[in-house]
Design a protein around this motif. Structure first.
Motif, PDB file in Angstrom:
ATOM      1  N   SER A  63      11.158  38.873 -85.617  1.00 35.19           N
ATOM      2  CA  SER A  63      10.111  39.593 -86.335  1.00 35.19           C
ATOM      3  C   SER A  63       9.890  38.982 -87.712  1.00 35.19           C
ATOM      4  O   SER A  63      10.816  38.467 -88.340  1.00 35.19           O
ATOM      5  CB  SER A  63      10.426  41.084 -86.440  1.00 35.19           C
ATOM      6  N   PHE A  64       8.632  39.039 -88.144  1.00 34.26           N
ATOM      7  CA  PHE A  64       8.202  38.404 -89.386  1.00 34.26           C
ATOM      8  C   PHE A  64       7.235  39.326 -90.111  1.00 34.26           C
ATOM      9  O   PHE A  64       6.534  40.107 -89.479  1.00 34.26           O
ATOM     10  CB  PHE A  64       7.481  37.085 -89.096  1.00 34.26           C
ATOM     11  N   ARG A  65       7.172  39.215 -91.440  1.00 34.79           N
ATOM     12  CA  ARG A  65       6.158  39.911 -92.228  1.00 34.79           C
ATOM     13  C   ARG A  65       5.323  38.856 -92.938  1.00 34.79           C
ATOM     14  O   ARG A  65       5.861  37.982 -93.611  1.00 34.79           O
ATOM     15  CB  ARG A  65       6.788  40.852 -93.254  1.00 34.79           C
ATOM     16  N   PHE A  66       4.015  38.935 -92.771  1.00 30.89           N
ATOM     17  CA  PHE A  66       3.101  37.965 -93.364  1.00 30.89           C
ATOM     18  C   PHE A  66       2.388  38.587 -94.554  1.00 30.89           C
ATOM     19  O   PHE A  66       2.078  39.769 -94.557  1.00 30.89           O
ATOM     20  CB  PHE A  66       2.081  37.498 -92.319  1.00 30.89           C
ATOM     21  N   ASP A  67       2.095  37.768 -95.561  1.00 34.75           N
ATOM     22  CA  ASP A  67       1.438  38.249 -96.776  1.00 34.75           C
ATOM     23  C   ASP A  67      -0.080  38.228 -96.680  1.00 34.75           C
ATOM     24  O   ASP A  67      -0.764  38.598 -97.614  1.00 34.75           O
ATOM     25  CB  ASP A  67       1.881  37.409 -97.980  1.00 34.75           C
ATOM     26  N   GLY A  68      -0.617  37.773 -95.576  1.00 44.13           N
ATOM     27  CA  GLY A  68      -2.065  37.719 -95.424  1.00 44.13           C
ATOM     28  C   GLY A  68      -2.436  37.631 -93.963  1.00 44.13           C
ATOM     29  O   GLY A  68      -1.580  37.714 -93.084  1.00 44.13           O
ATOM     30  N   PRO A  69      -3.731  37.445 -93.689  1.00 47.90           N
ATOM     31  CA  PRO A  69      -4.173  37.315 -92.295  1.00 47.90           C
ATOM     32  C   PRO A  69      -3.428  36.186 -91.589  1.00 47.90           C
ATOM     33  O   PRO A  69      -3.165  35.138 -92.186  1.00 47.90           O
ATOM     34  CB  PRO A  69      -5.664  37.002 -92.417  1.00 47.90           C
ATOM     35  N   THR A  70      -3.090  36.401 -90.333  1.00 49.57           N
ATOM     36  CA  THR A  70      -2.261  35.452 -89.595  1.00 49.57           C
ATOM     37  C   THR A  70      -2.843  35.206 -88.206  1.00 49.57           C
ATOM     38  O   THR A  70      -3.306  36.138 -87.558  1.00 49.57           O
ATOM     39  CB  THR A  70      -0.827  36.005 -89.457  1.00 49.57           C
ATOM     40  N   VAL A  71      -2.819  33.957 -87.788  1.00 51.37           N
ATOM     41  CA  VAL A  71      -3.195  33.580 -86.429  1.00 51.37           C
ATOM     42  C   VAL A  71      -1.938  33.056 -85.759  1.00 51.37           C
ATOM     43  O   VAL A  71      -1.208  32.259 -86.336  1.00 51.37           O
ATOM     44  CB  VAL A  71      -4.295  32.495 -86.424  1.00 51.37           C
ATOM     45  N   LEU A  72      -1.678  33.515 -84.536  1.00 55.17           N
ATOM     46  CA  LEU A  72      -0.448  33.174 -83.840  1.00 55.17           C
ATOM     47  C   LEU A  72      -0.760  32.651 -82.447  1.00 55.17           C
ATOM     48  O   LEU A  72      -1.586  33.226 -81.747  1.00 55.17           O
ATOM     49  CB  LEU A  72       0.430  34.430 -83.737  1.00 55.17           C
ATOM     50  N   ALA A  73      -0.134  31.563 -82.067  1.00 53.23           N
ATOM     51  CA  ALA A  73      -0.208  31.062 -80.692  1.00 53.23           C
ATOM     52  C   ALA A  73       1.200  31.033 -80.136  1.00 53.23           C
ATOM     53  O   ALA A  73       2.118  30.516 -80.777  1.00 53.23           O
ATOM     54  CB  ALA A  73      -0.808  29.658 -80.654  1.00 53.23           C
ATOM     55  N   VAL A  74       1.391  31.611 -78.960  1.00 55.90           N
ATOM     56  CA  VAL A  74       2.698  31.605 -78.298  1.00 55.90           C
ATOM     57  C   VAL A  74       2.570  30.714 -77.079  1.00 55.90           C
ATOM     58  O   VAL A  74       1.722  30.928 -76.222  1.00 55.90           O
ATOM     59  CB  VAL A  74       3.131  33.027 -77.877  1.00 55.90           C
ATOM     60  N   ASN A  75       3.408  29.701 -77.011  1.00 56.22           N
ATOM     61  CA  ASN A  75       3.373  28.744 -75.913  1.00 56.22           C
ATOM     62  C   ASN A  75       4.773  28.694 -75.322  1.00 56.22           C
ATOM     63  O   ASN A  75       5.710  28.257 -75.974  1.00 56.22           O
ATOM     64  CB  ASN A  75       2.942  27.382 -76.435  1.00 56.22           C
ATOM     65  N   MET A  76       4.932  29.169 -74.099  1.00 56.70           N
ATOM     66  CA  MET A  76       6.256  29.282 -73.484  1.00 56.70           C
ATOM     67  C   MET A  76       6.553  28.117 -72.560  1.00 56.70           C
ATOM     68  O   MET A  76       5.688  27.678 -71.819  1.00 56.70           O
ATOM     69  CB  MET A  76       6.339  30.573 -72.667  1.00 56.70           C
ATOM     70  N   GLY A  77       7.785  27.678 -72.595  1.00 52.80           N
ATOM     71  CA  GLY A  77       8.245  26.642 -71.690  1.00 52.80           C
ATOM     72  C   GLY A  77       9.110  27.190 -70.578  1.00 52.80           C
ATOM     73  O   GLY A  77       9.830  26.460 -69.927  1.00 52.80           O
ATOM     74  N   SER A  78       9.059  28.498 -70.369  1.00 51.36           N
ATOM     75  CA  SER A  78       9.875  29.122 -69.330  1.00 51.36           C
ATOM     76  C   SER A  78       9.056  30.204 -68.631  1.00 51.36           C
ATOM     77  O   SER A  78       8.029  30.628 -69.141  1.00 51.36           O
ATOM     78  CB  SER A  78      11.139  29.718 -69.952  1.00 51.36           C
ATOM     79  N   PRO A  79       9.525  30.680 -67.491  1.00 46.91           N
ATOM     80  CA  PRO A  79       8.745  31.635 -66.708  1.00 46.91           C
ATOM     81  C   PRO A  79       8.893  33.095 -67.149  1.00 46.91           C
ATOM     82  O   PRO A  79       8.825  33.987 -66.328  1.00 46.91           O
ATOM     83  CB  PRO A  79       9.298  31.430 -65.296  1.00 46.91           C
ATOM     84  N   TYR A  80       9.127  33.350 -68.408  1.00 40.91           N
ATOM     85  CA  TYR A  80       9.282  34.713 -68.902  1.00 40.91           C
ATOM     86  C   TYR A  80       7.945  35.291 -69.336  1.00 40.91           C
ATOM     87  O   TYR A  80       7.040  34.573 -69.734  1.00 40.91           O
ATOM     88  CB  TYR A  80      10.228  34.764 -70.108  1.00 40.91           C
ATOM     89  N   VAL A  81       7.855  36.598 -69.324  1.00 43.52           N
ATOM     90  CA  VAL A  81       6.735  37.306 -69.925  1.00 43.52           C
ATOM     91  C   VAL A  81       7.107  37.528 -71.386  1.00 43.52           C
ATOM     92  O   VAL A  81       8.243  37.872 -71.700  1.00 43.52           O
ATOM     93  CB  VAL A  81       6.516  38.667 -69.231  1.00 43.52           C
ATOM     94  N   VAL A  82       6.167  37.298 -72.286  1.00 40.36           N
ATOM     95  CA  VAL A  82       6.418  37.473 -73.713  1.00 40.36           C
ATOM     96  C   VAL A  82       5.536  38.602 -74.227  1.00 40.36           C
ATOM     97  O   VAL A  82       4.357  38.678 -73.896  1.00 40.36           O
ATOM     98  CB  VAL A  82       6.103  36.175 -74.489  1.00 40.36           C
TER      99      VAL A  82
END
Length: 100
Positions: A63-82
């Motif tokens: 978990s993270f706290r951002f000080d402003g607007p944030t764009v996030l991309a999650v790219n998985m290398g495994s067969p898990y649901v994120v």
């Protein structure tokens, strides 16, 4: 700017194509260069821009706290649901985890 609230199993800052510092320090970089580049393409900066690389395990949250607007991309290398979620409490926050 952001603050790491919970690093999960392991979270590191990486960049393409790794740093070459010399002095006996080995070359570093992300575990999967194409996946890392794809995430940066989705978000918008040059593919060589630094990013967070996480080892995610079921039930272990990052978990993270951002000080402003944030764009996030999650790219998985495994067969898990994120799962990715967010909250706003005196600033933006986001968590990433693999459900149990």
């Amino acid at each position: 700017a952001f603050k790491v609230l919970s690093p999960g199993m392991e979270t590191t800052i990486q960049d393409l194509w790794g740093r070459t510092l010399g002095l006996g320090i080995p070359r570093s970089g992300p575990m999967a260069d194409p996946a890392f580049a794809a995430a940066n393409i989705l978000v918008g900066p040059p593919v060589t821009t630094e990013g967070l690389e996480m080892v995610l395990l079921p039930g272990v949250e990052c978990s993270f706290r951002f000080d402003g607007p944030t764009v996030l991309a999650v790219n998985m290398g495994s067969p898990y649901v994120v799962e990715v979620g967010g909250w706003i409490r005196g600033g933006g926050g986001i968590w990433v985890c693999v459900p149990r």
